[in-house]
Design an enzyme around this catalytic site. Sequence first.
Site, PDB file in Angstrom:
ATOM      1  N   GLU A 150       0.813  -1.049   0.073  1.00  0.00           N
ATOM      2  CA  GLU A 150      -0.080   0.074   0.086  1.00  0.00           C
ATOM      3  C   GLU A 150       0.928   1.205  -0.094  1.00  0.00           C
ATOM      4  OE1 GLU A 150      -0.181   2.222   2.770  1.00  0.00           O
ATOM      5  OE2 GLU A 150       0.938   0.926   4.003  1.00  0.00           O
ATOM      6  N   PHE A 151       0.339   2.474  -0.800  1.00  0.00           N
ATOM      7  CA  PHE A 151       1.288   3.614  -0.790  1.00  0.00           C
ATOM      8  C   PHE A 151       0.116   4.623  -0.295  1.00  0.00           C
ATOM      9  CE2 PHE A 151       2.911   0.899  -4.263  1.00  0.00           C
ATOM     10  CZ  PHE A 151       4.114   0.870  -3.507  1.00  0.00           C
ATOM     11  N   LEU A 152      -0.437   4.207   1.035  1.00  0.00           N
ATOM     12  CA  LEU A 152      -1.586   5.301   1.592  1.00  0.00           C
ATOM     13  C   LEU A 152      -1.042   5.863   2.570  1.00  0.00           C
ATOM     14  CD1 LEU A 152      -4.298   2.310   2.369  1.00  0.00           C
ATOM     15  CD2 LEU A 152      -4.160   3.925   0.150  1.00  0.00           C
ATOM     16  N   LEU A 266      10.483  17.978   0.425  1.00  0.00           N
ATOM     17  CA  LEU A 266      11.588  18.807   0.881  1.00  0.00           C
ATOM     18  C   LEU A 266      11.305  19.582   1.743  1.00  0.00           C
ATOM     19  CD1 LEU A 266      13.575  19.018  -2.708  1.00  0.00           C
ATOM     20  CD2 LEU A 266      14.066  17.644  -0.781  1.00  0.00           C
ATOM     21  N   GLY A 269      11.826  20.453   8.910  1.00  0.00           N
ATOM     22  CA  GLY A 269      11.069  20.521  10.195  1.00  0.00           C
ATOM     23  C   GLY A 269      11.749  19.633  11.441  1.00  0.00           C
ATOM     24  N   CYS A 276       5.104   4.776   9.925  1.00  0.00           N
ATOM     25  CA  CYS A 276       5.620   3.832   8.635  1.00  0.00           C
ATOM     26  C   CYS A 276       6.921   4.194   8.596  1.00  0.00           C
ATOM     27  CB  CYS A 276       4.797   4.320   7.669  1.00  0.00           C
ATOM     28  SG  CYS A 276       3.030   4.249   7.740  1.00  0.00           S
ATOM     29  N   LYS A 336       1.216  14.410  11.864  1.00  0.00           N
ATOM     30  CA  LYS A 336       1.037  15.262  10.570  1.00  0.00           C
ATOM     31  C   LYS A 336      -0.339  15.899  10.611  1.00  0.00           C
ATOM     32  CE  LYS A 336       0.018  12.159   7.146  1.00  0.00           C
ATOM     33  NZ  LYS A 336      -0.036  11.663   5.582  1.00  0.00           N
ATOM     34  N   ARG A 343       1.588   8.212  16.762  1.00  0.00           N
ATOM     35  CA  ARG A 343       2.630   7.069  17.059  1.00  0.00           C
ATOM     36  C   ARG A 343       3.934   7.661  16.454  1.00  0.00           C
ATOM     37  NH1 ARG A 343      -0.145   2.058  14.594  1.00  0.00           N
ATOM     38  NH2 ARG A 343      -0.869   3.710  13.106  1.00  0.00           N
TER      39      ARG A 343
END
Length: 468
Positions: A150-152, A266, A269, A276, A336, A343
Amino acid sequence: MKISVIGAGYVGLTTAACLTQIGHEVFCSESDAGKLHKLQGGIMPLFEPHLEQIIQQARSAQRLTFGSTEEAVDRGQAIFICVGTPPLKNGDADLSAIEAVARMIAKRSCGYRLVIEKSTVPVQTGAQLRKHLSVHNTNRLEYDVASNPEFLREGSAVVDFLHPDRIVVGVDSGRAAGLLREIYGPVIRQDFPCPVHAKCPPHDPPRFLVTDTNSAELIKHASNSFLAMKISFINMVANLCEVVGADVTKVAEGMGLDPRIGNAFLKPGVGFGGFCFPKDLQAFIRIAEKSGCDFSLLREVEKINERRIEHFLEKVRKELWVVRGKKLAVWGLAFKPDTDDIRFAPSIALLKALVEEGALIRAYDPQGTAKAKEAVPDVTYCSNPYEAAEAAEAILIVTEWDEFRALDWRRLASLVERRLIVDGRNMFDAADVTAHGFQYLSIGRSAVLPAARASATAEASSPMVTKA
Ligand code: UGA
């Protein structure tokens, strides 16, 4: 198609819900009894935009049912394994939940099954799955095993599922590839009722990439590790910018204009977090190590990320002089925006360090408060950013929620003890902040004083540069 999804975490729930949206009948299982009970009662165990609405609709149309793993194995011809693969102490992924599911599939199923690993797993897990399915294959059935990483992204998982750039399937048979092409047919053709946009803008069809299982598994870990590397890279460039007096935003913009680099990921922060990147990076390092490949580049990526909080704290300490006993507002707890997930969130490490140093923290997050309360109880949690800012000597921004962009600056200025913003996500343009009378410290950019104070100190000071 009748499909089962095993595991109702972020990935499993999103997969289950979105599969119903593209026309399948889905059974989703969850081994945590409390969570399962919630789902069966129509209560969401997590926050993810659009998910609740899709799940509600699918449940009332009886296209989505929640229940036990046993039932999931019995019902689905295709079974997506979406169980957790948390990190072990040594950094390896814990695959015990996957092993348990494989054993149950082999012992219970009563017909052909396509077993699809969607959880992020180390390379060669598909081969192990295949082996274990055959070892425990009491009913002498046929299986196919596929890897379909998955690329969620949390916060945009539904959109990522329905409008992806690519669908990667690692298979060992034409039958498995054919079934997966059929399952994802509506997504490949982009013809399904979009639950997100009333008038869905046209999307390019995703690339359907068929590989062997080892390669598909590597694509996932290599992608996440590469993205993490981009973030750590720009964070080091930000440190350099602070020392030499350059602006990292401009540097990133200039770099990103090269299409070979691209401008995504890029943003400097306080570092990457979530369940992940940190865990996948660790697992990938371990995989390389165990395979005898020296991938120390990734160890550096990890180390740079671990130092981000200390770097941010140094800015705070340098500016406040003494931290003990001071009221500080912390805005943003989720790792985010648009998620309640804390987590491996940088905020948690930051809160713990500040509490340890004796600061009096008032924190606010639009979604993550309940979970943060459990992780760091010695903090006053507030219900809006203004309440958190009351009598604060500094406002520390850790997550770039949109809500913080629409501030009532006048109200904020009247509440704080000192007009100082330390922005760990570079949310603002320095000129805007200083125009409201606040001093502004951010990442990889020169510190800026409000206009009045700046002119008073103009003679005395050269550009305020925070040492990396
Ligand atoms: C990430 C990947 O982006 C997904 O493609 C992948 O499927 C998912 O992991 C996964 O393996 O399940 P996610 O963890 O939801 O998704 O979040 P991202 O949007 O990638 O952000 C990860 C962290 O990097 C966040 O803490 C974010 O603040 C930070 N980040 C991101 C930066 O510090 N700078 C950037 O430029 C971008």
